[in-house]
Write a protein that holds these residues in place. Structure first.
Motif, PDB file in Angstrom:
ATOM      1  N   GLU A   6       0.833  -1.192   0.000  1.00  0.00           N
ATOM      2  CA  GLU A   6       0.000   0.000   0.000  1.00  0.00           C
ATOM      3  C   GLU A   6       0.876   1.253   0.000  1.00  0.00           C
ATOM      4  O   GLU A   6       2.001   1.250   0.526  1.00  0.00           O
ATOM      5  CB  GLU A   6      -0.909   0.041   1.239  1.00  0.00           C
ATOM      6  CG  GLU A   6      -1.856  -1.124   1.382  1.00  0.00           C
ATOM      7  CD  GLU A   6      -1.295  -2.210   2.270  1.00  0.00           C
ATOM      8  OE1 GLU A   6      -2.096  -2.970   2.853  1.00  0.00           O
ATOM      9  OE2 GLU A   6      -0.060  -2.303   2.399  1.00  0.00           O
ATOM     10  N   SER A   7       0.335   2.309  -0.572  1.00  0.00           N
ATOM     11  CA  SER A   7       1.010   3.607  -0.563  1.00  0.00           C
ATOM     12  C   SER A   7      -0.030   4.699  -0.708  1.00  0.00           C
ATOM     13  O   SER A   7      -1.206   4.418  -0.969  1.00  0.00           O
ATOM     14  CB  SER A   7       2.036   3.691  -1.697  1.00  0.00           C
ATOM     15  OG  SER A   7       1.405   3.562  -2.956  1.00  0.00           O
ATOM     16  N   GLY A   8       0.407   5.932  -0.531  1.00  0.00           N
ATOM     17  CA  GLY A   8      -0.480   7.066  -0.738  1.00  0.00           C
ATOM     18  C   GLY A   8      -1.016   7.694   0.523  1.00  0.00           C
ATOM     19  O   GLY A   8      -1.696   8.723   0.464  1.00  0.00           O
ATOM     20  N   GLY A   9      -0.731   7.103   1.656  1.00  0.00           N
ATOM     21  CA  GLY A   9      -1.173   7.695   2.899  1.00  0.00           C
ATOM     22  C   GLY A   9      -0.396   8.949   3.224  1.00  0.00           C
ATOM     23  O   GLY A   9       0.574   9.299   2.548  1.00  0.00           O
ATOM     24  N   GLY A  10      -0.842   9.630   4.268  1.00  0.00           N
ATOM     25  CA  GLY A  10      -0.151  10.855   4.673  1.00  0.00           C
ATOM     26  C   GLY A  10      -0.994  11.667   5.623  1.00  0.00           C
ATOM     27  O   GLY A  10      -2.004  11.195   6.141  1.00  0.00           O
ATOM     28  N   LEU A  11      -0.545  12.898   5.832  1.00  0.00           N
ATOM     29  CA  LEU A  11      -1.248  13.831   6.699  1.00  0.00           C
ATOM     30  C   LEU A  11      -2.030  14.813   5.835  1.00  0.00           C
ATOM     31  O   LEU A  11      -1.465  15.414   4.913  1.00  0.00           O
ATOM     32  CB  LEU A  11      -0.237  14.581   7.569  1.00  0.00           C
ATOM     33  CG  LEU A  11      -0.778  15.701   8.453  1.00  0.00           C
ATOM     34  CD1 LEU A  11      -1.752  15.151   9.482  1.00  0.00           C
ATOM     35  CD2 LEU A  11       0.378  16.441   9.125  1.00  0.00           C
ATOM     36  N   VAL A  12      -3.297  14.955   6.136  1.00  0.00           N
ATOM     37  CA  VAL A  12      -4.157  15.852   5.365  1.00  0.00           C
ATOM     38  C   VAL A  12      -5.118  16.557   6.310  1.00  0.00           C
ATOM     39  O   VAL A  12      -5.472  16.008   7.363  1.00  0.00           O
ATOM     40  CB  VAL A  12      -4.923  15.046   4.282  1.00  0.00           C
ATOM     41  CG1 VAL A  12      -5.854  14.033   4.905  1.00  0.00           C
ATOM     42  CG2 VAL A  12      -5.644  15.963   3.319  1.00  0.00           C
ATOM     43  N   GLN A  13      -5.530  17.750   5.954  1.00  0.00           N
ATOM     44  CA  GLN A  13      -6.502  18.472   6.763  1.00  0.00           C
ATOM     45  C   GLN A  13      -7.911  17.943   6.504  1.00  0.00           C
ATOM     46  O   GLN A  13      -8.197  17.393   5.427  1.00  0.00           O
ATOM     47  CB  GLN A  13      -6.450  19.961   6.449  1.00  0.00           C
ATOM     48  CG  GLN A  13      -5.203  20.650   6.971  1.00  0.00           C
ATOM     49  CD  GLN A  13      -5.271  22.153   6.812  1.00  0.00           C
ATOM     50  OE1 GLN A  13      -5.924  22.664   5.901  1.00  0.00           O
ATOM     51  NE2 GLN A  13      -4.593  22.872   7.683  1.00  0.00           N
ATOM     52  N   ALA A  14      -8.756  18.116   7.482  1.00  0.00           N
ATOM     53  CA  ALA A  14     -10.156  17.719   7.320  1.00  0.00           C
ATOM     54  C   ALA A  14     -10.740  18.388   6.075  1.00  0.00           C
ATOM     55  O   ALA A  14     -10.485  19.563   5.807  1.00  0.00           O
ATOM     56  CB  ALA A  14     -10.952  18.107   8.554  1.00  0.00           C
ATOM     57  N   GLY A  15     -11.498  17.592   5.326  1.00  0.00           N
ATOM     58  CA  GLY A  15     -12.048  18.081   4.071  1.00  0.00           C
ATOM     59  C   GLY A  15     -11.179  17.788   2.864  1.00  0.00           C
ATOM     60  O   GLY A  15     -11.632  17.948   1.723  1.00  0.00           O
ATOM     61  N   GLY A  16      -9.972  17.358   3.108  1.00  0.00           N
ATOM     62  CA  GLY A  16      -9.049  17.067   2.023  1.00  0.00           C
ATOM     63  C   GLY A  16      -9.254  15.685   1.436  1.00  0.00           C
ATOM     64  O   GLY A  16     -10.176  14.950   1.801  1.00  0.00           O
ATOM     65  N   SER A  17      -8.367  15.338   0.512  1.00  0.00           N
ATOM     66  CA  SER A  17      -8.468  14.067  -0.215  1.00  0.00           C
ATOM     67  C   SER A  17      -7.125  13.351  -0.244  1.00  0.00           C
ATOM     68  O   SER A  17      -6.066  13.997  -0.189  1.00  0.00           O
ATOM     69  CB  SER A  17      -8.917  14.313  -1.662  1.00  0.00           C
ATOM     70  OG  SER A  17     -10.189  14.909  -1.712  1.00  0.00           O
ATOM     71  N   LEU A  18      -7.205  12.044  -0.357  1.00  0.00           N
ATOM     72  CA  LEU A  18      -6.040  11.203  -0.587  1.00  0.00           C
ATOM     73  C   LEU A  18      -6.443  10.064  -1.511  1.00  0.00           C
ATOM     74  O   LEU A  18      -7.608   9.630  -1.494  1.00  0.00           O
ATOM     75  CB  LEU A  18      -5.514  10.599   0.720  1.00  0.00           C
ATOM     76  CG  LEU A  18      -4.740  11.495   1.679  1.00  0.00           C
ATOM     77  CD1 LEU A  18      -4.468  10.751   2.973  1.00  0.00           C
ATOM     78  CD2 LEU A  18      -3.438  11.975   1.078  1.00  0.00           C
ATOM     79  N   ARG A  19      -5.499   9.570  -2.264  1.00  0.00           N
ATOM     80  CA  ARG A  19      -5.726   8.370  -3.058  1.00  0.00           C
ATOM     81  C   ARG A  19      -4.719   7.315  -2.634  1.00  0.00           C
ATOM     82  O   ARG A  19      -3.502   7.491  -2.811  1.00  0.00           O
ATOM     83  CB  ARG A  19      -5.610   8.612  -4.556  1.00  0.00           C
ATOM     84  CG  ARG A  19      -6.054   7.400  -5.358  1.00  0.00           C
ATOM     85  CD  ARG A  19      -6.050   7.607  -6.848  1.00  0.00           C
ATOM     86  NE  ARG A  19      -4.720   7.466  -7.417  1.00  0.00           N
ATOM     87  CZ  ARG A  19      -4.479   7.146  -8.691  1.00  0.00           C
ATOM     88  NH1 ARG A  19      -5.501   6.922  -9.518  1.00  0.00           N
ATOM     89  NH2 ARG A  19      -3.236   7.061  -9.147  1.00  0.00           N
ATOM     90  N   LEU A  20      -5.236   6.239  -2.092  1.00  0.00           N
ATOM     91  CA  LEU A  20      -4.391   5.130  -1.690  1.00  0.00           C
ATOM     92  C   LEU A  20      -4.253   4.146  -2.847  1.00  0.00           C
ATOM     93  O   LEU A  20      -5.192   3.962  -3.629  1.00  0.00           O
ATOM     94  CB  LEU A  20      -4.984   4.403  -0.484  1.00  0.00           C
ATOM     95  CG  LEU A  20      -5.321   5.260   0.739  1.00  0.00           C
ATOM     96  CD1 LEU A  20      -5.803   4.371   1.876  1.00  0.00           C
ATOM     97  CD2 LEU A  20      -4.157   6.125   1.162  1.00  0.00           C
ATOM     98  N   SER A  21      -3.096   3.523  -2.908  1.00  0.00           N
ATOM     99  CA  SER A  21      -2.848   2.501  -3.916  1.00  0.00           C
ATOM    100  C   SER A  21      -2.463   1.196  -3.238  1.00  0.00           C
ATOM    101  O   SER A  21      -1.804   1.202  -2.201  1.00  0.00           O
ATOM    102  CB  SER A  21      -1.722   2.923  -4.859  1.00  0.00           C
ATOM    103  OG  SER A  21      -2.065   4.086  -5.574  1.00  0.00           O
ATOM    104  N   CYS A  22      -2.845   0.116  -3.848  1.00  0.00           N
ATOM    105  CA  CYS A  22      -2.483  -1.221  -3.381  1.00  0.00           C
ATOM    106  C   CYS A  22      -1.901  -1.946  -4.594  1.00  0.00           C
ATOM    107  O   CYS A  22      -2.651  -2.372  -5.479  1.00  0.00           O
ATOM    108  CB  CYS A  22      -3.702  -1.945  -2.843  1.00  0.00           C
ATOM    109  SG  CYS A  22      -3.450  -3.696  -2.471  1.00  0.00           S
ATOM    110  N   ALA A  23      -0.593  -2.043  -4.635  1.00  0.00           N
ATOM    111  CA  ALA A  23       0.091  -2.660  -5.764  1.00  0.00           C
ATOM    112  C   ALA A  23       0.367  -4.122  -5.454  1.00  0.00           C
ATOM    113  O   ALA A  23       0.881  -4.445  -4.375  1.00  0.00           O
ATOM    114  CB  ALA A  23       1.390  -1.930  -6.060  1.00  0.00           C
ATOM    115  N   ALA A  24       0.037  -4.974  -6.390  1.00  0.00           N
ATOM    116  CA  ALA A  24       0.159  -6.409  -6.154  1.00  0.00           C
ATOM    117  C   ALA A  24       1.153  -7.046  -7.100  1.00  0.00           C
ATOM    118  O   ALA A  24       1.323  -6.619  -8.241  1.00  0.00           O
ATOM    119  CB  ALA A  24      -1.193  -7.077  -6.333  1.00  0.00           C
ATOM    120  N   SER A  25       1.792  -8.060  -6.606  1.00  0.00           N
ATOM    121  CA  SER A  25       2.606  -8.927  -7.461  1.00  0.00           C
ATOM    122  C   SER A  25       2.049 -10.333  -7.339  1.00  0.00           C
ATOM    123  O   SER A  25       1.521 -10.709  -6.312  1.00  0.00           O
ATOM    124  CB  SER A  25       4.074  -8.898  -7.035  1.00  0.00           C
ATOM    125  OG  SER A  25       4.211  -9.373  -5.709  1.00  0.00           O
TER     126      SER A  25
END
Length: 120
Positions: A6-25
């Motif tokens: 997984e990747s794409g996490g982080g710190l964001v303010q309320a109301g914001g957006s994030l896109r997480l990714s789950c890369a598989a092999s």
């Protein structure tokens, strides 16, 4: 065997957006449904979203409906979780999981998780 990262996490303010990714092999990834779960400190792990192997059908926890969108690109062996209108209560470690069920009823393959922190 399937490995998930997984990747794409982080710190964001309320109301914001994030896109997480789950890369598989692993060659069998495209034949499996994929799920996102999350776990906040001191709380049990909870289901977030599910997508079928084809990507045609998805389902969400009530708290995610209307704010989160799960999608997948089998050509890239990746599943995404678009999260909008984030709230402090969304703060958690987010995991993707896939594969057959094991004897405990849990999914066979899990990633290590990506941290999402939403500040107020």
């Amino acid at each position: 065997q399937v490995q998930l990262v997984e990747s794409g996490g982080g710190l964001v303010q309320a109301g914001g957006s994030l896109r997480l990714s789950c890369a598989a092999s692993g060659r069998t990834f495209s034949s499996y449904d994929v799920n996102w779960f999350r776990q906040a400190p001191g709380k049990e792990r909870e289901f977030v979203a599910h997508i079928t192997w084809s990507g045609f059908i998805s389902s969400y926890a009530d708290f995610a409906k209307g704010r989160f969108t799960i999608s997948r690109d089998n050509a890239k062996s990746t599943v995404y979780l678009q999260m909008n209108s984030l709230k402090p209560d969304d703060t958690a470690l987010y995991y993707c999981a896939t594969g057959p069920r094991v004897s405990t009823g849990d999914y066979a393959y899990w990633g290590q998780g990506t941290q999402v922190t939403v500040s107020s």
